[in-house]
Design an enzyme around this catalytic site. Sequence first.
Site, PDB file in Angstrom:
ATOM      1  N   HIS A 139      -0.271  -6.257   1.251  1.00  0.00           N
ATOM      2  CA  HIS A 139      -1.320  -6.587   2.207  1.00  0.00           C
ATOM      3  C   HIS A 139      -2.040  -7.848   1.779  1.00  0.00           C
ATOM      4  CE1 HIS A 139      -3.068  -3.886  -0.843  1.00  0.00           C
ATOM      5  NE2 HIS A 139      -4.187  -4.577  -0.697  1.00  0.00           N
ATOM      6  N   HIS A 167      -5.791  -9.736   1.970  1.00  0.00           N
ATOM      7  CA  HIS A 167      -7.230  -9.621   2.240  1.00  0.00           C
ATOM      8  C   HIS A 167      -7.699 -10.911   2.913  1.00  0.00           C
ATOM      9  CE1 HIS A 167      -8.281  -6.224  -0.640  1.00  0.00           C
ATOM     10  NE2 HIS A 167      -7.123  -6.597  -1.171  1.00  0.00           N
ATOM     11  N   ILE A 227     -12.424  -0.766   4.079  1.00  0.00           N
ATOM     12  CA  ILE A 227     -13.478   0.258   4.096  1.00  0.00           C
ATOM     13  C   ILE A 227     -14.532   0.022   3.002  1.00  0.00           C
ATOM     14  CG2 ILE A 227     -12.493   2.012   2.545  1.00  0.00           C
ATOM     15  CD1 ILE A 227     -13.836   2.610   6.111  1.00  0.00           C
ATOM     16  N   GLU A 237      -4.681  -1.469  -6.130  1.00  0.00           N
ATOM     17  CA  GLU A 237      -5.146  -0.146  -5.709  1.00  0.00           C
ATOM     18  C   GLU A 237      -4.167   0.528  -4.752  1.00  0.00           C
ATOM     19  OE1 GLU A 237      -9.245  -0.104  -4.211  1.00  0.00           O
ATOM     20  OE2 GLU A 237      -8.713   1.599  -2.935  1.00  0.00           O
TER      21      GLU A 237
HETATM   22  P1  AMP Z   1      -5.858  -3.751  -3.547  1.00  0.00           P
HETATM   23  O1  AMP Z   1      -4.670  -2.818  -3.476  1.00  0.00           O
HETATM   24  O2  AMP Z   1      -6.367  -3.910  -4.950  1.00  0.00           O
HETATM   25  O3  AMP Z   1      -5.568  -5.079  -2.863  1.00  0.00           O
HETATM   26  O4  AMP Z   1      -7.056  -3.073  -2.755  1.00  0.00           O
HETATM   27  C1  AMP Z   1      -6.838  -2.218  -1.666  1.00  0.00           C
HETATM   28  C2  AMP Z   1      -7.956  -2.362  -0.675  1.00  0.00           C
HETATM   29  O5  AMP Z   1      -7.760  -1.364   0.328  1.00  0.00           O
HETATM   30  C3  AMP Z   1      -9.369  -2.146  -1.245  1.00  0.00           C
HETATM   31  O6  AMP Z   1     -10.174  -3.279  -0.953  1.00  0.00           O
HETATM   32  C4  AMP Z   1      -9.864  -0.893  -0.540  1.00  0.00           C
HETATM   33  O7  AMP Z   1     -11.238  -0.925  -0.230  1.00  0.00           O
HETATM   34  C5  AMP Z   1      -9.009  -0.868   0.717  1.00  0.00           C
HETATM   35  N1  AMP Z   1      -8.799   0.476   1.257  1.00  0.00           N
HETATM   36  C6  AMP Z   1      -8.373   1.581   0.581  1.00  0.00           C
HETATM   37  N2  AMP Z   1      -8.301   2.636   1.407  1.00  0.00           N
HETATM   38  C7  AMP Z   1      -8.685   2.186   2.633  1.00  0.00           C
HETATM   39  C8  AMP Z   1      -8.836   2.806   3.905  1.00  0.00           C
HETATM   40  N3  AMP Z   1      -8.568   4.110   4.110  1.00  0.00           N
HETATM   41  N4  AMP Z   1      -9.276   2.047   4.949  1.00  0.00           N
HETATM   42  C9  AMP Z   1      -9.563   0.735   4.759  1.00  0.00           C
HETATM   43  N5  AMP Z   1      -9.433   0.097   3.591  1.00  0.00           N
HETATM   44  C10 AMP Z   1      -9.010   0.815   2.526  1.00  0.00           C
END
Ligand code: AMP
Length: 129
Positions: free
Chosen positions: A93, A95, A30, A88
Amino acid sequence: MAGIFSKIIAGEIPSYKVHEDDKHYAFLDINPNAVGHTLCVPKKEVDKIFDLSVEDYNQLMHFSRSVALAIEKAIPCNRVGMTVIGLEVPHAHVHLIPLQAMEDATFQKKVTLSPETFQQTADKIREQL
Ligand code: AMP
């Protein structure tokens, strides 16, 4: 309590879905680094990717590879980069980021997309799967 990605997988929170199989779910990030930035998530909620069993880890990589190949066909880019962070959202997951330049991989430069562009992007990638 279920985390945000488990809620997305369950359909309780909306997402721009790209692909799904019985064990994995792929959807657009997002807050993307670039158009087509996609997250590949195992449905089983495990925090750290390297805590997955070898089998689950390999299956996530296999799933991510098929999504990456579809992104490469759908989105003009130099190549698709793969990054694991997880600072975060504590649900393992991958990317997948269409890259034109190194800055696209840095998570410093972000793009703002309309809901229409998100939907069209997800549709374009899905058509290649
Ligand atoms: P990280 O945990 O640091 O790998 O980052 C988590 C990723 O999830 C970030 O790039 C966010 O932009 C993404 N993210 C968080 N919430 C959502 C959501 N509701 N839909 C899509 N992506 C998300």
